[in-house]
Design an enzyme around this catalytic site. Structure first.
Site, mmCIF file in Angstrom:
data_model
loop_
_atom_site.group_PDB
_atom_site.id
_atom_site.type_symbol
_atom_site.label_atom_id
_atom_site.label_comp_id
_atom_site.label_asym_id
_atom_site.label_seq_id
_atom_site.Cartn_x
_atom_site.Cartn_y
_atom_site.Cartn_z
ATOM 1 C CD GLU A 35 -21.227 -18.078 -79.175
ATOM 2 O OE1 GLU A 35 -21.648 -17.431 -78.191
ATOM 3 O OE2 GLU A 35 -20.466 -17.591 -80.023
ATOM 4 C CD GLU A 55 -12.232 -17.670 -75.996
ATOM 5 O OE1 GLU A 55 -11.895 -17.002 -76.993
ATOM 6 O OE2 GLU A 55 -13.368 -18.174 -75.879
ATOM 7 C CE LYS A 68 -15.072 -13.529 -75.874
ATOM 8 N NZ LYS A 68 -16.243 -14.346 -76.213
ATOM 9 C CD GLU A 81 -18.624 -12.098 -72.613
ATOM 10 O OE1 GLU A 81 -17.978 -12.506 -73.587
ATOM 11 O OE2 GLU A 81 -19.844 -12.298 -72.476
#
Ligand SMILES: *[C@@H]1O[C@H](CO)[C@@H](O)[C@H](O)[C@H]1NC(C)=O
Length: 473
Positions: free
Chosen positions: A266, A320, A323, A329
């Protein structure tokens, strides 16, 4: 034998750094996280991946719909055994066997699962699953061996950089002492024995955001910068990303593991953040990801491991919306849920570094150009060469040179230290040599002497001292 031994020996002496030109370039994948309620169907996601040339992804589970959609697509996948299952997998071999059967073996090989992330950032899991990690990895590996899948499917476990006690300067990198004996050493030993690699989640964004007064943004974003010298090795770092990776390599060496490779499972940069999340912005996210992809596709490793290609999974495919945590985030995505780009990132060498640019920029010199010279009507092909045109900034010229010698497959041995074309030792001269080699190798086809505008065709043989530029005829 004696006759052929001597030249071979000399060649080895003259070109000690030969092999960097022959390493395969690194590869780029993307994390397909799904903590959101508005994402496209897995089938549509597969079309999106294909349209972008993304052929490696990582998921955080073994979702059946996702793995089925990926079947027979040629896209390679890293799946994950979630942290919640570590305890069962560590204590119960039948559980591990059953998990492999239903979640991995049943999809393979139609779905090209190439690795299993056993847990994710386990050392920072609030549920203290660390003691289960290595036993779970061992059981999962045993299950793969039983099915004869252990060669095709690697096991590892993504580690957050917070596992390091020290990361600056990179050569002083070390793991947190309390992790070393219980988990780091046994895990590295297992990775070594199974020819696997350490999975690392590395976010220069966090380091920059917390130390924006000390770290230059250019250094964090792969832009031109003066760099940082590691006082321990004298090596120069031009990006925080490289420095972070070398801190991991140094930490592994410090516990006796010099040959375990690293995969960056990541990394990313948020396009939106809260007010206190310094550096989070769309232009910065674009610069980071574009810079990183170019960096990876040029094929060189880090200062401590220059010959190790960088294998990197960007975080993440989508923004997303479910999250938790700070605004950043929910904003690491390369794409919005409606599949629109948050910013443009070219994922393939061709698009990241267009050797063959737009039609009107390509010098119109064809490899088949002919020119009557002897008055008899015979047509003799004219030789042409390719050289750097001196019109490009140093960092971009260096990137072009790296591309030519790496992925481009140019013969760059003559410009290694000690070889015939090492002098003059200038970026310009080295780039010219490499560009020409690439151009000749590609039969002087239109567009193969371009390098994003760094090169042009000449009709006289270039010469630097004793260095002769090859031509195809
Ligand atoms: C071990 O795993 C198997 C398969 O999932 C399960 O049937 C069994 O109950 C488990 N054993 C224990 C002691 O939890």
């Amino acid at each position: 034998m004696a006759v052929s031994f001597l030249p071979c020996f000399l060649i080895l002496c003259l070109f000690p750094t030969i092999s960097f030109t022959h390493t395969e370039s690194g590869m780029i994948g993307v994390n397909y996280g799904r903590i959101a309620n508005n994402l496209p169907s897995p089938k549509n996601v597969v079309s999106l991946l294909k349209s972008q040339g993304i052929n490696r992804i990582k998921i955080y589970d073994t979702d059946k719909k996702v793995l089925t959609a990926l079947a027979n697509t040629g896209i390679k996948v890293i799946v994950a055994l979630p942290n919640e299952l570590l305890s069962s997998a560590s204590s119960n071999q039948s559980f591990a066997d059953h998990w492999i059967q239903t979640n991995v073996a049943s999809h393979f090989p139609a779905t090209e699962i190439e690795a299993i992330a056993v847990g994710n950032e386990v050392f920072v899991d609030p549920k203290n699953t660390t003691p289960y990690l290595v036993p779970a990895m061992k059981n999962i590996h045993t299950s793969l061996v039983k099915r004869n899948l252990d060669k095709a499917i690697k096991i590892s476990s993504p580690v957050a950089l917070s596992a390091l006690a020290n990361s600056y300067p990179p050569s002083s990198g070390s793991f947190k002492p309390e992790l070393i004996e219980p988990v780091i050493k046994p895990m590295l030993d297992l990775l070594q024995r199974t020819s696997s690699y350490l999975m690392v989640n590395a976010y220069p964004f966090f380091a920059y955001s917390a130390n924006a007064d000390k770290i230059s943004l250019d250094y964090a974003l792969f832009q031109e910068n003066v760099g940082n010298i590691d006082s321990g090795t004298g090596l120069k770092y031009n990006s925080l990303f490289n420095a972070q990776l070398d801190a991991v390599y140094a930490a592994m060496s410090a516990v006796g593991f010099n040959d375990v490779k690293v995969m960056v499972t990541e990394t990313g940069w948020p396009s939106v953040g809260d007010e206190n999340e310094i550096g989070a912005s769309e232009p910065n996210a674009a610069a980071y990801n574009v810079g990183l992809v170019k960096r990876v596709l040029t094929g060189n490793g880090t200062p401590l491991r220059p010959r190790e290609p960088l294998n990197v999974y960007l975080f993440a495919l989508f923004n997303e919306n479910e999250k938790p945590g700070p605004t950043s985030e929910r904003n690491y995505g390369l794409f919005y849920p409606n599949e629109g780009k948050v910013y443009d990132v070219p994922f393939t060498a061709r698009s990241a570094f267009p050797v063959n640019g737009k039609g009107d920029e390509v010098p119109v010199v064809s490899s088949t150009s002919t020119f009557p010279v002897n008055g008899k009507g015979d047509e003799v092909p004219v030789s042409t060469w390719c050289v750097s045109n001196g019109e490009m900034a140093r960092d971009r010229l260096q990137a072009a040179l790296d591309y030519a010698c790496g992925e481009g497959g140019a013969d760059c041995r003559p410009i290694q230290p000690g070889a015939t074309c090492y002098h003059p030792e200038t970026l310009e001269a080295h780039a010219s040599y490499a560009f020409n080699s690439y151009y000749q190798k590609n039969a002087r086809r239109v567009g193969t002497c371009y390098f994003g505008g760094a090169a042009h065709v000449v009709t006289q043989p270039p010469r630097f001292g004793k260095c002769e530029f090859p031509t195809g005829q």
